[in-house]
Design a protein around this motif. Structure first.
Motif, PDB file in Angstrom:
ATOM      1  N   ASN A 224      -1.451 -13.456  69.045  1.00 54.83           N
ATOM      2  CA  ASN A 224      -2.266 -12.468  69.755  1.00 54.83           C
ATOM      3  C   ASN A 224      -1.395 -11.446  70.490  1.00 54.83           C
ATOM      4  O   ASN A 224      -1.642 -11.079  71.644  1.00 54.83           O
ATOM      5  CB  ASN A 224      -3.200 -13.165  70.757  1.00 54.83           C
ATOM      6  CG  ASN A 224      -4.327 -12.251  71.216  1.00 54.83           C
ATOM      7  OD1 ASN A 224      -4.740 -11.336  70.480  1.00 54.83           O
ATOM      8  ND2 ASN A 224      -4.845 -12.474  72.416  1.00 54.83           N
ATOM      9  N   ILE A 225      -0.357 -10.985  69.787  1.00 54.96           N
ATOM     10  CA  ILE A 225       0.543  -9.960  70.315  1.00 54.96           C
ATOM     11  C   ILE A 225       0.566  -8.821  69.296  1.00 54.96           C
ATOM     12  O   ILE A 225       0.675  -9.062  68.086  1.00 54.96           O
ATOM     13  CB  ILE A 225       1.967 -10.508  70.515  1.00 54.96           C
ATOM     14  CG1 ILE A 225       1.962 -11.672  71.522  1.00 54.96           C
ATOM     15  CG2 ILE A 225       2.925  -9.425  71.012  1.00 54.96           C
ATOM     16  CD1 ILE A 225       3.302 -12.355  71.682  1.00 54.96           C
TER      17      ILE A 225
ATOM     18  N   GLN B 157      -1.496 -14.321  63.801  1.00 54.06           N
ATOM     19  CA  GLN B 157      -2.778 -14.075  64.460  1.00 54.06           C
ATOM     20  C   GLN B 157      -2.917 -14.872  65.748  1.00 54.06           C
ATOM     21  O   GLN B 157      -3.421 -14.388  66.751  1.00 54.06           O
ATOM     22  CB  GLN B 157      -3.932 -14.408  63.501  1.00 54.06           C
ATOM     23  CG  GLN B 157      -4.098 -13.415  62.363  1.00 54.06           C
ATOM     24  CD  GLN B 157      -5.184 -13.841  61.389  1.00 54.06           C
ATOM     25  OE1 GLN B 157      -5.379 -15.038  61.151  1.00 54.06           O
ATOM     26  NE2 GLN B 157      -5.882 -12.869  60.807  1.00 54.06           N
ATOM     27  N   LYS B 158      -2.422 -16.097  65.720  1.00 50.95           N
ATOM     28  CA  LYS B 158      -2.526 -16.956  66.893  1.00 50.95           C
ATOM     29  C   LYS B 158      -1.679 -16.446  68.052  1.00 50.95           C
ATOM     30  O   LYS B 158      -2.003 -16.680  69.224  1.00 50.95           O
ATOM     31  CB  LYS B 158      -2.113 -18.385  66.525  1.00 50.95           C
ATOM     32  CG  LYS B 158      -2.438 -19.418  67.590  1.00 50.95           C
ATOM     33  CD  LYS B 158      -2.136 -20.827  67.104  1.00 50.95           C
ATOM     34  CE  LYS B 158      -2.479 -21.858  68.175  1.00 50.95           C
ATOM     35  NZ  LYS B 158      -2.199 -23.252  67.698  1.00 50.95           N
TER      36      LYS B 158
ATOM     37  N   SER C 196       9.277  -9.922  72.401  1.00 52.38           N
ATOM     38  CA  SER C 196       8.265  -8.958  72.802  1.00 52.38           C
ATOM     39  C   SER C 196       9.004  -7.816  73.486  1.00 52.38           C
ATOM     40  O   SER C 196       9.625  -8.012  74.536  1.00 52.38           O
ATOM     41  CB  SER C 196       7.265  -9.588  73.772  1.00 52.38           C
ATOM     42  OG  SER C 196       6.488  -8.590  74.416  1.00 52.38           O
TER      43      SER C 196
END
Length: 475
Positions: free
Chosen positions: A426-427, A423-424, A262
Protein backbone atom coordinates in the motif's frame (compact mmCIF):
# COMPACT_ATOMS: atom_id res chain seq x y z
CA UNK A 1 8.68 -26.52 56.17
CA UNK A 2 10.39 -25.57 52.89
CA UNK A 3 12.81 -28.07 51.43
CA UNK A 4 16.51 -27.37 51.27
CA UNK A 5 16.23 -26.91 47.51
CA UNK A 6 13.52 -24.28 47.91
CA UNK A 7 15.55 -22.45 50.54
CA UNK A 8 18.54 -22.35 48.19
CA UNK A 9 16.44 -20.53 45.60
CA UNK A 10 16.52 -17.29 47.61
CA UNK A 11 19.22 -14.63 47.74
CA UNK A 12 19.58 -11.87 50.32
CA UNK A 13 20.37 -8.21 49.67
CA UNK A 14 20.90 -5.18 51.87
CA UNK A 15 19.71 -2.02 50.13
CA UNK A 16 20.69 1.57 50.88
CA UNK A 17 17.75 3.69 49.68
CA UNK A 18 17.30 7.40 49.02
CA UNK A 19 13.62 7.76 49.93
CA UNK A 20 13.37 11.34 48.66
CA UNK A 21 14.38 10.27 45.16
CA UNK A 22 12.80 6.82 45.53
CA UNK A 23 15.90 5.07 44.28
CA UNK A 24 18.32 2.40 45.41
CA UNK A 25 21.70 4.01 45.89
CA UNK A 26 23.64 0.81 46.46
CA UNK A 27 23.09 -2.81 47.45
CA UNK A 28 25.44 -5.08 49.36
CA UNK A 29 25.48 -8.84 48.80
CA UNK A 30 27.73 -11.87 48.86
CA UNK A 31 29.06 -13.83 45.90
CA UNK A 32 25.85 -15.80 45.30
CA UNK A 33 23.99 -12.72 44.08
CA UNK A 34 26.95 -11.37 42.10
CA UNK A 35 27.41 -14.77 40.44
CA UNK A 36 23.81 -14.62 39.24
CA UNK A 37 24.22 -11.06 37.94
CA UNK A 38 27.41 -11.95 36.09
CA UNK A 39 25.76 -15.07 34.64
CA UNK A 40 23.55 -12.72 32.59
CA UNK A 41 26.59 -12.12 30.37
CA UNK A 42 26.69 -15.80 29.38
CA UNK A 43 23.07 -15.96 28.20
CA UNK A 44 22.44 -16.14 24.42
CA UNK A 45 20.02 -13.54 23.08
CA UNK A 46 17.55 -16.24 22.09
CA UNK A 47 17.41 -17.47 25.68
CA UNK A 48 16.98 -13.93 26.99
CA UNK A 49 14.17 -13.28 24.51
CA UNK A 50 12.39 -16.50 25.44
CA UNK A 51 12.71 -15.85 29.17
CA UNK A 52 11.78 -12.19 29.51
CA UNK A 53 10.81 -10.49 26.24
CA UNK A 54 8.79 -12.96 24.17
CA UNK A 55 5.45 -12.17 25.85
CA UNK A 56 6.10 -8.55 26.90
CA UNK A 57 4.12 -5.60 25.59
CA UNK A 58 5.54 -3.93 22.46
CA UNK A 59 6.85 -0.89 24.38
CA UNK A 60 8.82 -3.19 26.67
CA UNK A 61 10.64 -5.11 23.96
CA UNK A 62 14.39 -5.22 23.50
CA UNK A 63 15.08 -3.63 20.12
CA UNK A 64 14.00 -5.86 17.23
CA UNK A 65 15.29 -9.12 18.69
CA UNK A 66 11.81 -10.37 19.52
CA UNK A 67 10.87 -10.06 15.84
CA UNK A 68 13.83 -12.25 14.89
CA UNK A 69 12.88 -14.82 17.50
CA UNK A 70 9.23 -14.91 16.43
CA UNK A 71 10.30 -15.21 12.78
CA UNK A 72 12.11 -18.43 13.64
CA UNK A 73 9.22 -19.64 15.76
CA UNK A 74 6.60 -18.95 13.08
CA UNK A 75 8.55 -20.39 10.15
CA UNK A 76 7.84 -23.93 8.98
CA UNK A 77 10.42 -26.65 9.53
CA UNK A 78 11.02 -26.76 5.76
CA UNK A 79 12.66 -23.31 5.89
CA UNK A 80 15.52 -24.72 7.94
CA UNK A 81 18.22 -27.12 6.94
CA UNK A 82 16.62 -29.64 9.29
CA UNK A 83 14.33 -29.63 12.32
CA UNK A 84 17.29 -29.50 14.71
CA UNK A 85 18.48 -26.17 13.30
CA UNK A 86 15.18 -24.48 14.19
CA UNK A 87 15.38 -25.76 17.75
CA UNK A 88 18.99 -24.57 18.02
CA UNK A 89 17.85 -20.99 17.35
CA UNK A 90 14.86 -21.12 19.70
CA UNK A 91 16.81 -22.86 22.49
CA UNK A 92 20.45 -21.86 22.00
CA UNK A 93 22.99 -23.42 24.34
CA UNK A 94 24.90 -21.49 26.95
CA UNK A 95 28.55 -22.41 26.56
CA UNK A 96 28.95 -21.80 30.32
CA UNK A 97 26.06 -24.09 31.27
CA UNK A 98 28.24 -26.29 33.50
CA UNK A 99 29.13 -23.23 35.59
CA UNK A 100 25.62 -21.77 35.64
CA UNK A 101 24.19 -25.07 36.90
CA UNK A 102 26.07 -24.40 40.16
CA UNK A 103 24.30 -21.05 40.69
CA UNK A 104 22.01 -20.66 43.64
CA UNK A 105 19.47 -19.03 41.30
CA UNK A 106 19.93 -19.92 37.62
CA UNK A 107 17.57 -18.14 35.23
CA UNK A 108 18.50 -20.35 32.28
CA UNK A 109 15.99 -23.20 32.19
CA UNK A 110 17.48 -24.78 29.06
CA UNK A 111 17.89 -28.54 29.07
CA UNK A 112 21.52 -29.55 29.81
CA UNK A 113 23.55 -30.88 26.92
CA UNK A 114 23.24 -34.62 26.38
CA UNK A 115 25.32 -36.97 24.23
CA UNK A 116 24.02 -39.59 21.81
CA UNK A 117 25.46 -42.32 19.62
CA UNK A 118 24.10 -44.86 17.18
CA UNK A 119 24.00 -48.20 18.96
CA UNK A 120 24.80 -49.94 15.68
CA UNK A 121 27.85 -47.87 14.75
CA UNK A 122 29.39 -47.11 18.13
CA UNK A 123 32.08 -49.73 17.57
CA UNK A 124 32.52 -48.68 13.97
CA UNK A 125 32.32 -45.12 12.67
CA UNK A 126 32.09 -43.54 16.12
CA UNK A 127 29.77 -40.62 15.35
CA UNK A 128 28.70 -38.51 18.34
CA UNK A 129 25.76 -36.08 18.53
CA UNK A 130 24.73 -33.55 21.14
CA UNK A 131 21.22 -33.55 19.66
CA UNK A 132 18.68 -36.30 20.22
CA UNK A 133 17.32 -38.09 17.17
CA UNK A 134 19.96 -36.98 14.66
CA UNK A 135 20.51 -39.29 11.70
CA UNK A 136 23.62 -41.42 11.72
CA UNK A 137 25.56 -41.93 8.48
CA UNK A 138 24.21 -45.50 8.44
CA UNK A 139 20.66 -44.16 8.22
CA UNK A 140 19.59 -45.04 11.74
CA UNK A 141 18.99 -42.57 14.55
CA UNK A 142 21.55 -41.64 17.16
CA UNK A 143 19.26 -42.27 20.11
CA UNK A 144 21.47 -44.09 22.61
CA UNK A 145 22.40 -41.65 25.36
CA UNK A 146 25.86 -41.94 26.90
CA UNK A 147 27.38 -40.14 29.83
CA UNK A 148 29.98 -37.39 29.67
CA UNK A 149 32.78 -38.12 32.14
CA UNK A 150 33.85 -34.70 33.38
CA UNK A 151 36.09 -33.61 36.23
CA UNK A 152 34.71 -30.83 38.42
CA UNK A 153 36.42 -28.64 40.99
CA UNK A 154 35.49 -29.27 44.61
CA UNK A 155 34.97 -25.52 45.08
CA UNK A 156 31.38 -24.33 45.37
CA UNK A 157 32.37 -20.98 43.85
CA UNK A 158 31.07 -20.19 40.38
CA UNK A 159 32.56 -16.93 39.09
CA UNK A 160 33.48 -14.92 42.21
CA UNK A 161 34.49 -15.70 45.77
CA UNK A 162 31.34 -16.83 47.57
CA UNK A 163 31.84 -15.32 51.03
CA UNK A 164 33.19 -11.96 49.86
CA UNK A 165 30.87 -8.95 50.12
CA UNK A 166 30.27 -6.79 47.05
CA UNK A 167 28.70 -3.40 46.35
CA UNK A 168 26.14 -3.32 43.53
CA UNK A 169 25.11 0.16 42.44
CA UNK A 170 21.83 1.06 40.75
CA UNK A 171 23.48 1.00 37.32
CA UNK A 172 24.91 -2.49 38.08
CA UNK A 173 28.44 -1.32 38.67
CA UNK A 174 29.98 -3.95 40.97
CA UNK A 175 32.88 -3.32 43.37
CA UNK A 176 34.45 -5.08 46.31
CA UNK A 177 32.81 -3.89 49.54
CA UNK A 178 35.69 -1.89 51.01
CA UNK A 179 35.02 1.25 53.12
CA UNK A 180 37.13 3.27 50.70
CA UNK A 181 35.09 2.12 47.69
CA UNK A 182 31.82 2.90 49.51
CA UNK A 183 33.03 6.35 50.60
CA UNK A 184 34.32 7.31 47.17
CA UNK A 185 31.24 6.15 45.28
CA UNK A 186 28.76 7.82 47.66
CA UNK A 187 30.72 11.06 47.41
CA UNK A 188 30.68 10.78 43.62
CA UNK A 189 26.90 10.38 43.79
CA UNK A 190 26.62 13.56 45.87
CA UNK A 191 25.80 12.08 49.29
CA UNK A 192 27.32 13.74 52.36
CA UNK A 193 25.58 11.86 55.20
CA UNK A 194 25.10 8.11 54.95
CA UNK A 195 22.74 8.17 57.95
CA UNK A 196 20.16 10.01 55.83
CA UNK A 197 19.85 6.93 53.63
CA UNK A 198 17.48 4.13 54.64
CA UNK A 199 18.51 0.50 55.08
CA UNK A 200 16.21 -2.13 53.61
CA UNK A 201 16.44 -5.89 53.25
CA UNK A 202 15.32 -7.80 50.18
CA UNK A 203 14.83 -11.51 49.60
CA UNK A 204 15.37 -12.30 45.93
CA UNK A 205 13.98 -15.28 44.06
CA UNK A 206 13.71 -16.33 40.44
CA UNK A 207 10.96 -13.81 39.57
CA UNK A 208 13.01 -10.88 40.85
CA UNK A 209 16.11 -12.13 39.02
CA UNK A 210 14.15 -12.36 35.76
CA UNK A 211 12.91 -8.79 36.32
CA UNK A 212 16.50 -7.70 36.96
CA UNK A 213 17.60 -9.37 33.72
CA UNK A 214 14.96 -7.51 31.74
CA UNK A 215 15.74 -4.16 33.37
CA UNK A 216 19.49 -4.72 33.09
CA UNK A 217 19.00 -4.66 29.30
CA UNK A 218 16.54 -1.75 29.07
CA UNK A 219 17.10 0.59 32.01
CA UNK A 220 19.77 2.68 33.73
CA UNK A 221 18.36 1.92 37.19
CA UNK A 222 17.42 -1.77 37.39
CA UNK A 223 17.70 -2.06 41.18
CA UNK A 224 15.30 0.84 41.72
CA UNK A 225 12.98 -0.43 39.00
CA UNK A 226 12.71 -3.90 40.53
CA UNK A 227 12.84 -3.26 44.28
CA UNK A 228 11.12 0.14 44.43
CA UNK A 229 8.95 -0.11 41.29
CA UNK A 230 10.68 2.99 40.02
CA UNK A 231 11.04 3.72 36.31
CA UNK A 232 12.16 7.30 36.70
CA UNK A 233 15.48 6.88 34.95
CA UNK A 234 14.88 5.01 31.69
CA UNK A 235 17.67 4.40 29.22
CA UNK A 236 17.06 5.51 25.66
CA UNK A 237 18.86 2.81 23.73
CA UNK A 238 19.23 4.41 20.32
CA UNK A 239 22.22 5.40 18.24
CA UNK A 240 22.19 6.54 14.66
CA UNK A 241 24.01 4.35 12.21
CA UNK A 242 25.57 7.51 10.83
CA UNK A 243 27.67 7.76 13.99
CA UNK A 244 31.05 6.67 12.62
CA UNK A 245 32.76 3.61 14.04
CA UNK A 246 36.23 5.01 13.53
CA UNK A 247 38.03 2.04 15.04
CA UNK A 248 36.45 -0.41 12.58
CA UNK A 249 38.46 -0.72 9.36
CA UNK A 250 36.77 -1.02 6.00
CA UNK A 251 36.59 -4.62 4.89
CA UNK A 252 35.73 -6.52 1.76
CA UNK A 253 32.12 -7.30 1.00
CA UNK A 254 30.76 -10.34 2.82
CA UNK A 255 27.14 -10.15 1.67
CA UNK A 256 25.12 -8.16 -0.85
CA UNK A 257 21.38 -7.53 -0.67
CA UNK A 258 18.70 -5.64 -2.53
CA UNK A 259 16.79 -3.12 -0.45
CA UNK A 260 13.64 -1.29 -1.42
CA UNK A 261 13.29 2.19 0.03
CA UNK A 262 10.50 4.71 0.43
CA UNK A 263 11.92 7.89 -1.07
CA UNK A 264 9.43 10.18 0.67
CA UNK A 265 9.97 8.68 4.14
CA UNK A 266 13.70 8.09 3.64
CA UNK A 267 13.54 4.60 5.06
CA UNK A 268 14.13 1.03 4.00
CA UNK A 269 10.83 -0.81 3.58
CA UNK A 270 12.25 -4.30 3.10
CA UNK A 271 15.24 -6.22 1.79
CA UNK A 272 15.16 -9.19 -0.58
CA UNK A 273 17.94 -11.50 0.60
CA UNK A 274 19.58 -14.90 0.31
CA UNK A 275 20.11 -17.45 3.05
CA UNK A 276 23.56 -16.20 4.13
CA UNK A 277 22.12 -12.88 5.33
CA UNK A 278 19.30 -14.62 7.20
CA UNK A 279 21.80 -17.00 8.81
CA UNK A 280 23.77 -13.95 9.96
CA UNK A 281 20.71 -12.29 11.48
CA UNK A 282 19.49 -15.48 13.14
CA UNK A 283 22.95 -16.04 14.64
CA UNK A 284 22.32 -13.01 16.89
CA UNK A 285 20.02 -15.33 18.85
CA UNK A 286 22.82 -17.78 19.65
CA UNK A 287 25.39 -15.16 20.74
CA UNK A 288 25.89 -14.43 24.47
CA UNK A 289 25.01 -10.87 25.44
CA UNK A 290 28.48 -10.50 27.01
CA UNK A 291 30.12 -11.30 23.68
CA UNK A 292 27.84 -8.81 21.93
CA UNK A 293 28.67 -6.07 24.43
CA UNK A 294 32.36 -6.72 23.83
CA UNK A 295 31.89 -6.72 20.06
CA UNK A 296 30.02 -3.40 20.10
CA UNK A 297 32.77 -1.90 22.30
CA UNK A 298 30.61 0.72 24.03
CA UNK A 299 29.24 2.25 20.82
CA UNK A 300 25.66 1.33 21.76
CA UNK A 301 23.75 1.73 25.02
CA UNK A 302 22.38 -1.64 26.13
CA UNK A 303 20.85 -0.86 29.49
CA UNK A 304 23.49 -1.52 32.16
CA UNK A 305 25.20 -4.44 30.44
CA UNK A 306 28.26 -2.33 29.61
CA UNK A 307 28.72 -1.60 33.34
CA UNK A 308 28.30 -5.28 34.23
CA UNK A 309 30.90 -6.32 31.64
CA UNK A 310 33.30 -3.58 32.79
CA UNK A 311 32.89 -4.71 36.41
CA UNK A 312 33.88 -8.26 35.45
CA UNK A 313 37.05 -7.00 33.78
CA UNK A 314 37.99 -4.76 36.71
CA UNK A 315 37.39 -7.47 39.30
CA UNK A 316 39.35 -9.93 37.19
CA UNK A 317 42.41 -7.69 37.13
CA UNK A 318 42.15 -7.18 40.89
CA UNK A 319 42.31 -11.01 41.27
CA UNK A 320 38.84 -11.38 42.78
CA UNK A 321 37.36 -13.52 40.02
CA UNK A 322 37.73 -17.26 40.57
CA UNK A 323 40.55 -18.50 38.36
CA UNK A 324 39.43 -21.36 36.12
CA UNK A 325 41.99 -23.45 34.15
CA UNK A 326 40.36 -22.75 30.78
CA UNK A 327 39.77 -19.05 31.51
CA UNK A 328 37.01 -17.07 33.16
CA UNK A 329 33.89 -17.64 31.00
CA UNK A 330 32.10 -14.44 32.04
CA UNK A 331 35.08 -12.33 31.01
CA UNK A 332 35.18 -13.83 27.55
CA UNK A 333 31.92 -15.72 26.85
CA UNK A 334 31.84 -17.72 23.63
CA UNK A 335 29.27 -18.86 21.10
CA UNK A 336 28.73 -22.58 21.68
CA UNK A 337 30.35 -24.85 19.06
CA UNK A 338 28.01 -25.53 16.10
CA UNK A 339 25.66 -22.68 17.12
CA UNK A 340 27.27 -19.90 15.10
CA UNK A 341 26.91 -18.44 11.63
CA UNK A 342 29.23 -20.25 9.21
CA UNK A 343 30.05 -17.04 7.27
CA UNK A 344 30.30 -14.76 10.30
CA UNK A 345 31.70 -11.29 9.46
CA UNK A 346 32.07 -10.38 13.16
CA UNK A 347 35.06 -12.20 14.58
CA UNK A 348 34.01 -12.12 18.24
CA UNK A 349 30.65 -13.70 17.35
CA UNK A 350 32.30 -16.71 15.73
CA UNK A 351 31.65 -20.01 17.45
CA UNK A 352 34.53 -21.53 19.34
CA UNK A 353 36.09 -24.75 18.13
CA UNK A 354 34.51 -27.96 19.35
CA UNK A 355 36.67 -30.02 21.72
CA UNK A 356 37.94 -33.48 20.86
CA UNK A 357 35.61 -36.14 22.21
CA UNK A 358 36.80 -39.68 22.90
CA UNK A 359 34.81 -42.83 23.58
CA UNK A 360 35.88 -44.46 26.83
CA UNK A 361 34.27 -46.75 29.43
CA UNK A 362 30.84 -46.69 27.70
CA UNK A 363 30.87 -42.90 27.88
CA UNK A 364 32.59 -39.91 26.35
CA UNK A 365 35.46 -37.81 27.68
CA UNK A 366 36.89 -34.45 26.64
CA UNK A 367 40.59 -35.13 26.67
CA UNK A 368 43.16 -34.27 24.06
CA UNK A 369 45.91 -36.44 25.50
CA UNK A 370 44.15 -39.64 26.53
CA UNK A 371 45.35 -41.91 23.73
CA UNK A 372 43.83 -45.17 25.02
CA UNK A 373 40.39 -43.94 24.00
CA UNK A 374 39.04 -43.57 20.47
CA UNK A 375 38.37 -40.13 18.99
CA UNK A 376 34.78 -39.55 17.88
CA UNK A 377 33.48 -37.46 14.99
CA UNK A 378 31.02 -34.79 16.10
CA UNK A 379 27.76 -34.59 14.17
CA UNK A 380 26.92 -31.09 12.88
CA UNK A 381 23.21 -30.40 12.10
CA UNK A 382 24.16 -27.54 9.76
CA UNK A 383 25.83 -29.91 7.31
CA UNK A 384 24.28 -32.15 4.63
CA UNK A 385 26.83 -34.79 5.58
CA UNK A 386 26.76 -34.23 9.33
CA UNK A 387 30.39 -33.10 9.44
CA UNK A 388 31.92 -29.93 10.83
CA UNK A 389 34.02 -29.39 7.69
CA UNK A 390 30.95 -29.20 5.43
CA UNK A 391 28.72 -27.06 7.68
CA UNK A 392 26.39 -24.85 5.63
CA UNK A 393 24.02 -22.96 7.92
CA UNK A 394 20.66 -22.88 9.64
CA UNK A 395 18.30 -22.16 6.74
CA UNK A 396 17.98 -23.97 3.44
CA UNK A 397 19.50 -22.63 0.22
CA UNK A 398 16.20 -23.36 -1.53
CA UNK A 399 14.52 -20.34 0.04
CA UNK A 400 14.72 -16.62 -0.52
CA UNK A 401 13.56 -14.22 2.14
CA UNK A 402 12.07 -10.82 2.78
CA UNK A 403 13.56 -9.00 5.76
CA UNK A 404 11.41 -6.09 6.91
CA UNK A 405 12.72 -2.91 8.51
CA UNK A 406 11.85 -4.26 11.99
CA UNK A 407 13.83 -7.50 11.25
CA UNK A 408 10.79 -9.68 10.79
CA UNK A 409 11.89 -12.40 8.37
CA UNK A 410 9.42 -13.87 5.86
CA UNK A 411 10.33 -16.77 3.55
CA UNK A 412 9.45 -16.22 -0.10
CA UNK A 413 7.59 -19.28 -1.27
CA UNK A 414 7.67 -20.36 -4.92
CA UNK A 415 3.98 -19.55 -5.24
CA UNK A 416 4.26 -16.08 -3.66
CA UNK A 417 2.55 -13.54 -5.92
CA UNK A 418 4.73 -10.46 -6.45
CA UNK A 419 1.64 -8.52 -7.55
CA UNK A 420 -0.18 -9.32 -4.29
CA UNK A 421 3.00 -8.52 -2.37
CA UNK A 422 3.24 -5.00 -3.82
CA UNK A 423 -0.48 -4.40 -3.36
CA UNK A 424 -0.22 -5.32 0.29
CA UNK A 425 2.53 -2.73 0.83
CA UNK A 426 0.00 0.00 0.00
CA UNK A 427 2.79 2.38 -1.01
CA UNK A 428 2.72 4.35 -4.32
CA UNK A 429 4.95 2.59 -6.82
CA UNK A 430 6.72 5.82 -7.77
CA UNK A 431 7.78 6.21 -4.13
CA UNK A 432 9.59 2.86 -4.13
CA UNK A 433 13.13 2.45 -5.37
CA UNK A 434 15.44 -0.55 -5.32
CA UNK A 435 19.12 -0.33 -4.37
CA UNK A 436 21.92 -2.78 -3.73
CA UNK A 437 23.95 -2.48 -0.54
CA UNK A 438 27.08 -4.38 0.38
CA UNK A 439 27.72 -5.66 3.89
CA UNK A 440 31.19 -5.80 5.43
CA UNK A 441 32.33 -5.83 9.04
CA UNK A 442 31.33 -2.22 9.75
CA UNK A 443 27.83 -2.67 8.32
CA UNK A 444 27.47 -5.94 10.22
CA UNK A 445 28.28 -4.06 13.43
CA UNK A 446 25.64 -1.45 12.62
CA UNK A 447 23.08 -4.20 12.05
CA UNK A 448 23.95 -5.91 15.33
CA UNK A 449 23.69 -2.65 17.28
CA UNK A 450 20.47 -1.57 15.60
CA UNK A 451 18.87 -4.97 16.23
CA UNK A 452 19.25 -4.34 19.97
CA UNK A 453 18.39 -0.65 20.11
CA UNK A 454 16.09 0.28 17.24
CA UNK A 455 12.41 0.84 17.81
CA UNK A 456 11.28 -0.99 14.67
CA UNK A 457 13.61 0.51 12.04
CA UNK A 458 16.78 -1.56 12.29
CA UNK A 459 17.54 -1.79 8.56
CA UNK A 460 17.03 1.94 8.10
CA UNK A 461 19.21 2.87 11.07
CA UNK A 462 21.94 0.46 10.08
CA UNK A 463 22.04 0.70 6.29
CA UNK A 464 20.18 3.72 4.88
CA UNK A 465 23.33 5.88 4.97
CA UNK A 466 24.81 3.55 2.33
CA UNK A 467 22.08 4.42 -0.18
CA UNK A 468 22.90 7.17 -2.61
CA UNK A 469 19.61 8.96 -3.20
CA UNK A 470 19.74 11.75 -5.85
CA UNK A 471 20.04 15.18 -4.19
CA UNK A 472 16.92 16.55 -5.83
CA UNK A 473 14.88 13.81 -4.12
CA UNK A 474 16.21 14.60 -0.64
CA UNK A 475 15.25 18.30 -0.65
Amino acid sequence: MASKQEQEQKLHLTLLVDKEKNRVVVAEANGDFVDTLFSFLTLPLGTITRLVFKNQQEQETFGCIRNLYKSVENSSDEVFFNRICKKMLLYPRNDSESYCQKLKVNVDDSEPTKYFICSTCVEGKGLLSTFAGASCSCGKLMDKEIKLHREFSNSDCVFVEKQTLYLIFDDLKVLRSFPGNTLHQLQQLGYKNINKLTHMSAIVGLNEILDLLRKALTSKSPLSDVFLANSKFPCKCTLSSRTPLSDVPSTTTVMALKVTISKSKKKIVYAEVERDFVDFLFSFLTAPIGTIVEQLNGNYCIGCMNNLKKSVNELYFSCLIVIIPLGTPIRNPKVTPQFGCVKQPLKKLCEQDAPTYRYCNNGVVIDYSYQKSRAMNLFDPRSPYGTIESAVGFVTWKSKFIVWDNLQVTPLENNTSSIAFLQKLNIPLDDLEEHEVRIGKKEALYLLGASLTSNGAALTEALFHLIKVPKEETN
